[in-house]
Design an enzyme around this catalytic site. Sequence first.
Site, PDB file in Angstrom:
ATOM      1  CB  THR A 146      -0.965   0.015   1.208  1.00  0.00           C
ATOM      2  OG1 THR A 146      -0.230  -0.224   2.406  1.00  0.00           O
ATOM      3  CG2 THR A 146      -2.036  -1.041   1.049  1.00  0.00           C
ATOM      4  CE  LYS A 169      -0.830  -3.679   4.454  1.00  0.00           C
ATOM      5  NZ  LYS A 169      -1.132  -2.272   4.730  1.00  0.00           N
ATOM      6  CB  THR A 180       1.241  -7.015  13.107  1.00  0.00           C
ATOM      7  OG1 THR A 180       1.334  -5.720  12.508  1.00  0.00           O
ATOM      8  CG2 THR A 180       2.445  -7.815  12.681  1.00  0.00           C
ATOM      9  CD  GLU A 260       2.001   5.361   6.482  1.00  0.00           C
ATOM     10  OE1 GLU A 260       1.665   5.919   7.526  1.00  0.00           O
ATOM     11  OE2 GLU A 260       1.199   4.842   5.689  1.00  0.00           O
ATOM     12  CG  ASN A 379      -0.025   8.726   8.329  1.00  0.00           C
ATOM     13  OD1 ASN A 379      -0.620   7.821   7.748  1.00  0.00           O
ATOM     14  ND2 ASN A 379       1.208   8.597   8.796  1.00  0.00           N
ATOM     15  CB  SER A 384      -3.619   6.066   3.482  1.00  0.00           C
ATOM     16  OG  SER A 384      -3.142   6.566   4.709  1.00  0.00           O
TER      17      SER A 384
END
Lengths: 384, 384
Positions: A146, A169, A180, A260, A379, A384
């Site tokens: 993603t 991922k 997770t 991220e 974010n 997302s």
Amino acid sequence: MSVTYALGFEASGVACGLKSSGNKDLAVVVNRGPLQKAAAVFTTNRCQANPILWSKEVIKDQQVSAIVLNSGGANCYTGPQGFQTTHATAEALAEQLGVASSDVLVCSTGLIGEQLDREKLLSGVTAAVQSLSGDGGVFASEAIMTTDSVAKRAQAESAAGWRIGGMAKGAGMLAPGLATMLVVITTDANVDSNVLDFALRAATRVSFDRLDSDGCMSTNDQVTLMASGASGVRAETSEFEKLLTQVCKELALKLLDDAEGASHNIHITVDGAASEDDAVEVARSVARNNLFKAAIFGNDPNWGRILAAVGTTKAAFDPYNIDVSINGVLISSKGQPAGDRNLIDLAPRKVDININLNSGAQIATVVTNDLTHKYVEENSAYSS
Amino acid sequence: MSVTYALGFEASGVACGLKSSGNKDLAVVVNRGPLQKAAAVFTTNRCQANPILWSKEVIKDQQVSAIVLNSGGANCYTGPQGFQTTHATAEALAEQLGVASSDVLVCSTGLIGEQLDREKLLSGVTAAVQSLSGDGGVFASEAIMTTDSVAKRAQAESAAGWRIGGMAKGAGMLAPGLATMLVVITTDANVDSNVLDFALRAATRVSFDRLDSDGCMSTNDQVTLMASGASGVRAETSEFEKLLTQVCKELALKLLDDAEGASHNIHITVDGAASEDDAVEVARSVARNNLFKAAIFGNDPNWGRILAAVGTTKAAFDPYNIDVSINGVLISSKGQPAGDRNLIDLAPRKVDININLNSGAQIATVVTNDLTHKYVEENSAYSS
């Protein structure tokens, strides 16, 4: 490589239009046997996506023929229509493979609250089945991405002649309760179902469960382990658990490395704890402290923020007999400053925080990331 | 106004060099009586600063003559030397006022782990005593500021003829366990000590305890309430609690409004809860979710992140029977999307999140801020 490193598996990854980017967004992994055993662990978030609700039923008999995973949408909080989409996906894949839909797991990842385009999804299943191959693991690992910037794969081989391969991922919402993210691990070892289940729980407990990038637990996390027995070799239990843990840890660290917007990987080790649970609780409290995480981003060894986080826990310790080291420099001891903060170099990506509670002999490490401008940017700038 | 709005109090705020900026950094508030009753609540962080350790002893007899507060250093994790500094500060103020040091509270705020300059501090005490005045509340409120951009003051008056005034500081590490931040509230009402204590705990429980700006609990938080009885009027208990709560809520909202780097004030109300504790737990889980907070910064009504946070709690609810509204628009209901997200305007600073658990009649509101670039900047660029 990836999930096709172990014998007995075929995989594929295709683009079916769920991602507006046109990138691959649907993966299939098929277990060709002779065994079709499996184990899985799921998010402990009580708000769970439709594929989680489905997969929890499928895994009950520990028999799994195939798994289908899509990115481009979480299929979470999409109601009965969303559940029917998950069901239809499993049915379509089962029919084309000639297996029972009750032996097909489904995973989804992406934005919560949007219906998946069922037509695109089902055409993707057909395309994925057509391109299944014994080398398809790399494509599958790409199709589940993603916000990941790289695909994550790991593998291990036993001298006894069996293999484990895996893909993962996940770049955000990284703070598992039990399992997770989306992870698929395959093995060609011959392993009993109860060993598979036990080994998977043991491995995830010290790998994915110790990864807490941003404190946010997903609605869609699932770690699946499938065994084909195709090597013809019966795995020794302790060696199987050891190599499985090694693969899980490698995948977890790759998730950490690609989290991220992160600019530091922070390893928080709590030593001298009265129990392993205490060590994890203390390490996690630091891993979730935004002030500490922002300080590390700024290369600031602000150890007061570490102790302020430690003090919020119920772990056994004397607050004025704790030692804190950053990158090997003892910076606070027995309730006061110790070493020179100017000796600490926080420029490298890897940061080691060591907290000694001086209350026992247990130890645990939780890994996390710093809080950066890029994290806020990624974010806040889009859904997302 | 501030702490000298009520009769019987004198205050001052001076600069003694603890802050490199040269701004005011030491405040004194003196209760001239005739009564010198007090109550206080303290951080529940187990790692506590030296002034907290000192003040907890002083408050035991509910008798307080004065309080001295410094910014420019937390005096936390500074060991025996730091404790002696706190003690010396109380001694110096007591001597100059002609009272017992065991009736002098001390508060400190600033960086953890650095020794305060005792000489500067004591010279500041002398200067502050010399400039004490019945109008000094404003100066005191300025002297306790750290990263605050404005001083925070509030007041209320009873028709019966008594008053409450207060001041607060705090812009980061805002997530109290019982008390929070540095707050001093004064009243000239005649109130029994046990009522003071009860009313303060009741008021902080629904004001400062419901403020969770960044999830980080301080080592130095203290809320102090002092009563002089100088109005000569005995306050009716329920009215006293009501006005005190009003002042605490006003100060809490001023802290929210000035929180480090924030661009939104987010009011998270959880309704339909089986208990008030459930409502607070659910609201706090959302208030601490970085993904949600970043989305609000980006004006993105990403309600999936709200439900993903709610699902991590142990509160009583059916995860597929929760209603979520943002700024009055019902956006998710019964496990699926409801209204049109394009109807939600997140441009204004104030954001209302309403979560109905449909599991009871209890309600609670937690207020928080968004996660912004400025928050990361302010907490990474320098030690605080």
